[in-house]
Design an enzyme around this catalytic site. Structure first.
Site, PDB file in Angstrom:
ATOM      1  N   ASN A  16      -2.796  -6.770   3.392  1.00 51.80           N
ATOM      2  CA  ASN A  16      -3.403  -8.082   3.625  1.00 51.80           C
ATOM      3  C   ASN A  16      -4.280  -8.040   4.880  1.00 51.80           C
ATOM      4  O   ASN A  16      -3.837  -7.584   5.932  1.00 51.80           O
ATOM      5  CB  ASN A  16      -2.323  -9.149   3.825  1.00 51.80           C
ATOM      6  CG  ASN A  16      -1.183  -9.019   2.848  1.00 51.80           C
ATOM      7  OD1 ASN A  16      -1.370  -9.105   1.647  1.00 51.80           O
ATOM      8  ND2 ASN A  16       0.016  -8.787   3.369  1.00 51.80           N
TER       9      ASN A  16
ATOM     10  N   GLU B  12      -2.240   1.543   5.437  1.00 53.09           N
ATOM     11  CA  GLU B  12      -2.604   0.118   5.393  1.00 53.09           C
ATOM     12  C   GLU B  12      -3.817  -0.192   6.271  1.00 53.09           C
ATOM     13  O   GLU B  12      -4.634  -1.043   5.922  1.00 53.09           O
ATOM     14  CB  GLU B  12      -1.409  -0.746   5.801  1.00 53.09           C
ATOM     15  CG  GLU B  12      -0.159  -0.532   4.970  1.00 53.09           C
ATOM     16  CD  GLU B  12      -0.410  -0.480   3.473  1.00 53.09           C
ATOM     17  OE1 GLU B  12      -1.235  -1.265   2.970  1.00 53.09           O
ATOM     18  OE2 GLU B  12       0.209   0.360   2.801  1.00 53.09           O
TER      19      GLU B  12
END
Length: 944
Positions: free
Chosen positions: A315, A348
């Site tokens: 995210n 990530e």
């Protein structure tokens, strides 16, 4: 505003004709009147006004104003979203996504405010207005909604943890990738529908709220509720939206580029966040410099979520992780924990550019996100943390990918997908590991300097946009003929000026202009990988590119590399045809193709090729790199399965392993040999099984006995030590069992307070879990520990126990989720299935709880596919094949009958049966000869 009534048909798609999914390649043609498509049915029983899985392109979101209010007492939430839309075709219908949301109100906002009816059908929501929305116009719709916090691990879901005092606390977090943003708010939940998001979250004062962007203000509402307002996001896809409401605490630092990094965790574990914080600062700075594109947000939060299905999620600005993927205690965590945490953070943060800044157009090209992030893990950590020696582990990813990719039920890296289940299935070893391996091959092909220029060009060209495969290949073509270079937007670090000065032939291929797309389409649009056959005749090397795994007749463009006994220089050749011939400057004793296995292909050596390489390994194995040695082990045993290499040849090659000390060839050797006796365990053939086990232990006995029961050495040495001592303990190697038993007894006598070396504690726990008292002691230590790394090792040890009633209890406890987290259930079930005392228990558990599992983990998810293949892929009898097929064939499409992992399971078991039937006599004869040779050698020594 004056309120006028209009109709919004909220059609929640309750049924979608199965024939639709098969005919939906993302067709957005709204004029398609095919009579073969049965109209889907909406919640009101009427036909839904859209017949495709993909949304129409008549309207597109520009901006979302989203308000969410979770209640952590009643465990539900309410919300409202206002979406600004741009219209591309005249329409009176807006189709967007909604899943399991109760729509309380829907309004179209013009100069007047219109209430419009809505209807929902299979994740889709139809808003039907009697006001025409005109092409080129900008409109707003507003919807109010509510739902329960999800019991699963996706959407807006509840999570809980237990404090050191035993109190259970709840929190709420999101996991939207791939298709679950629609379960938290109505939205256009496809990656190409990028928009800006302005988010507000209501909470109690005892909690904090986090989202993608920094908080700009907090407003106090009546009743003591606080409303946090977050800054407007950059343009992004819905699956990257995130928000959390919790009582987390944080630690923070600022990167050299001015980005605030914060790591969030539950209060009792905040002292385990420093390692992740420092790693994240280093890695974000590295990516900022490497890509030469500033990270566009003012902050990057990393949050450790107590309940989390996957490893982590990218995210934008708020990456989320399993606690095991973020928390590190230098006194409790092992070398593999340090390596794993660093790699997952690197993955990530790489996504902040590959995936977030530039996003694939549709999920068929998921590899553009995941393959790049997996590849960049190794590129980045190799530079930021050289002490972790990540290059020792990359090759293992390629072997893992090839194991799946060799099956006819595999799929091309870029594959058509339509349904949410099909999309979920793309999150597999092909998208991640094969994607990374073909990128590594391309980097070696183009040179690291040229590759870097190309990918930075790609990121710059398509920032905040969506891409397909061809955009990447175009960016990697004509590297030194770039307008971006000429105008100074890209740095070439002197590479192109040096190339121009040399004015020589391209590094690889001195014929036509290099066509990167033509080369790489063979690797992304075809499933499997090539088998290159090499035959040396004097100075002549004959090459054959006609075979592949699985056995298809694909033609590949293969970047070949090779070294010879006469030259360590890496020679290169682009094989573009089915056959070709190379000429060596002189005759050689041996030739080794696919140097360091930088290419994603296997090599078969005809004639004397395998014999000469085996002789080299037995006499001077360090003449080849550790990756070359590992690749020979892998290729030889894999080629046995397809009949290219005799089993004797592969086993003869394995004999050199008695002298091996490097982690990659040792683990690959064990990875090829151990499955042979695991297949025998399922066939009740204890004599041959024990003979095979004894051979493997004897092969590695010297290396095992040289291991110290400590945490000293390099990361690779420490990871290998943990692996070997666990293997020796499980295989009842007397020195290992004696030391592990001694350490466990001392540790238990101290009530678990004695400090054990982290790297060897799993071997110690595994021996301790063999008796009921030791198992129960470990389980209680698991219950009360606040250290995720310790809990992980205890959990693994409990699953290795021979106590069947304890294995059943372990799986039941994992499913219940009170002491052991349900997120860990797939690992527990797979681990129990590897246990000779537990494989039947694991299969029974999977069958009996199937419907609960697919509801919790989602059809198509990596968790479900991992359990299906992990539990069954060592079965080797026709009886087990029939039982497995009987169960899975009884499922409906809605409960998983069409899953790819089921086809992979059938294929793997059939291959196991065929392998055992064909090769067992050879294996027994070879082991008998080795045993006879050992006895003869022993008698010879006694005579001396």
């Amino acid at each position: 505003m004056t309120t006028l009534t209009v109709t919004i048909l909220v059609l929640l798609l309750v049924s979608f004709a199965p024939s639709l999914a098969a005919q939906l390649p993302g067709n957005h043609d709204t004029n398609d009147k095919s009579s073969s498509l049965l109209p889907p049915v909406a919640t009101n029983g009427q036909p839904f006004p859209w017949v495709h899985m993909r949304l129409p392109e008549t309207v597109s979101p520009i901006h979302y104003d989203l308000l969410v209010h979770p209640n952590l007492t009643s465990l539900d939430f309410t919300g409202a979203v206002q979406i600004q839309l741009q219209v591309f075709e005249d329409t009176s219908t807006i189709i967007l996504h909604s899943k399991e949301l109760q729509i309380a109100k829907a309004e179209l906002l013009l100069q007047h405010q219109y209430k419009i009816p809505s209807n929902i059908s299979f994740h889709q929501l139809a808003l039907m207005s009697d006001v025409l929305l005109v092409r080129g116009g900008m409109y707003k719709v507003r919807l109010e909604f509510s739902a329960n916090l999800s019991d699963s691990f996706h959407g807006f879901y509840k999570s809980s943890y237990r404090t050191t005092t035993g109190e259970v606390r709840f929190m709420a977090s999101t996991q939207f990738e791939a298709t679950s943003a629609r379960a938290a708010f109505p939205c256009f939940d496809e990656p190409a529908f990028k928009a800006n998001f302005t988010i507000q979250i209501r909470r109690e004062s005892r909690h904090i709220a986090l989202s993608n962007m920094p908080k700009v203000k907090t407003v106090e509402l009546p009743g003591g509720v606080l409303e946090d307002h977050f800054d407007t996001s950059v343009r992004m896809s819905t699956y990257l939206v995130a928000f959390i409401v919790s009582d987390f605490q944080s630690v923070s630092k600022t990167t050299s580029h001015g980005v605030k990094i914060s790591v969030y965790a539950v209060p009792d574990k905040i002292n385990q966040t420093d390692f992740a914080l420092n790693a994240a600062v280093r890695l974000l700075d590295f990516y900022d410099d490497y890509f030469d594109i500033p990270y566009p947000l003012p902050k990057q939060d990393l949050a450790a979520i107590p309940d989390f299905q996957s490893g982590a999620m990218e995210n934008w600005g708020l990456t989320t992780y399993r606690e095991a993927g973020l928390l590190f205690d230098p006194n409790k965590s092992s070398a593999s924990d340090k390596l794993g945490i660093t790699m997952v953070i690197a993955h990530e943060l790489a996504h902040q550019w590959f995936g977030n800044l530039v996003t694939m157009q549709w999920w068929n090209d998921l590899w553009l996100n995941e393959g790049f992030a997996k590849f960049m893990e190794f590129v980045s950590v190799n530079i930021t943390n050289p002490e972790l020696q990540v290059n020792d582990f990359f090759l293992g990813k390629c072997f893992e990918a090839m194991e799946v990719d060799s099956l006819s039920s595999s799929h091309p890296v870029s594959s058509q997908v339509d349904t949410p289940t099909q999309i979920q299935e793309m999150f597999d070893d092909v998208s991640y590991d094969k994607g990374a391996c073909i990128l590594n091959m391309l980097r070696d092909f183009l040179t690291p300097e040229a590759f870097k220029i190309g990918i930075v060009r790609y990121l710059r060209r398509y920032s905040y946009q969506n891409t397909v495969n061809s955009h990447l290949w175009e960016s990697l073509t004509n590297i030194c003929q770039s307008d971006d270079l000429d105008e100074g937007r890209l740095k070439d670090d002197g590479f192109c000026s040096q190339e121009k000065a040399q004015s020589g032939a391209p590094k690889w291929y001195s014929g036509d202009q290099l066509d990167v797309r033509a080369i790489m389409d063979t690797w992304t649009l075809q499933e499997g990988f090539p088998l290159v056959t090499v035959e040396v005749r004097g100075r002549q090397v004959r090459l054959n590119n006609s075979h592949s795994f699985p056995i298809f007749c694909f033609l590949w463009q293969v970047p070949l590399t090779y070294i010879t006994s006469s030259s360590n220089t890496v020679h290169r050749f682009l094989l573009k045809t089915r056959t070709d011939v190379l000429y060596l400057p002189e005759e050689v004793e041996w030739v080794k193709f696919n140097v360091d296995m930088s290419g994603y292909y296997m090599v078969h050596y005809e004639g004397e090729g395998w014999r000469s390489l085996t002789s080299l390994l037995l006499t001077n194995h360090r003449a080849l790199s550790s990756n070359d040695r590992a690749s020979l082990i892998n290729n030889a045993f894999q080629l046995v399965s397809v009949g290219k290499v005799g089993l004797d040849t592969a086993l003869d090659l394995s004999l050199y392993l008695s002298k091996e000390t490097d982690i990659m060839p040792v683990t690959q050797g064990l990875g090829e040999l151990v499955p042979l006796y695991k297949l025998m365990e399922k066939r009740d053939m204890e004599g041959l099984e024990n003979q095979m086990k004894d051979y493997i232990v004897e092969l590695f006995r010297g290396l095992i006995d040289r291991q110290t029961w400590s945490d000293e050495g390099s990361v690779s040495q420490r990871v290998l030590r943990s692996y070997l001592l666990l293997f020796g303990s499980v295989r009842n190697h007397p020195p290992c069992v004696a030391t592990a038993t001694h350490l466990f007894n001392k540790w238990r006598a101290s009530d678990g307070n004695m400090s054990l070396p982290s790297d060897v504690s799993l071997a110690v726990f595994a021996i301790g879990a063999r008796d009921p008292e030791g198992w129960d002691f470990l389980f209680e230590k698991y219950r009360h520990s606040q250290h995720t790394s310790v809990k992980s090792r205890i959990k693994s040890a409990l699953s290795i126990s021979p106590l069947q009633h304890k294995l059943k209890r372990l799986m039941e406890q994992s499913l219940a989720g009170e002491v052991m987290k349900t997120q860990d259930l797939p690992h527990v079930v797979i681990s129990v299935s590897r246990n000779p005392k537990g494989y039947k228990l694991a299969w029974d558990f999977l069958r009996h709880n199937w419907h609960t599992l697919v509801k919790k983990f989602d059809l198509g998810s990596h968790s479900i596919s991992g359990m299906v293949t992990g539990v069954t892929n060592q079965y080797s009898t026709r009886e087990m094949m029939d039982e497995v097929r009987g169960f899975f064939d009884s499922l409906s499409e809605e409960t998983g009958s069409g899953l790819r992992c089921i086809q992979q399971t059938y294929e793997s078991i059939e291959e196991n049966i065929r392998w055992m039937d064909q090769h067992l006599p050879q294996l027994k004869a070879w082991l008998d000869r080795q045993a006879q040779g050992a006895r003869t050698e022993t008698r010879g020594h006694e005579d001396l």
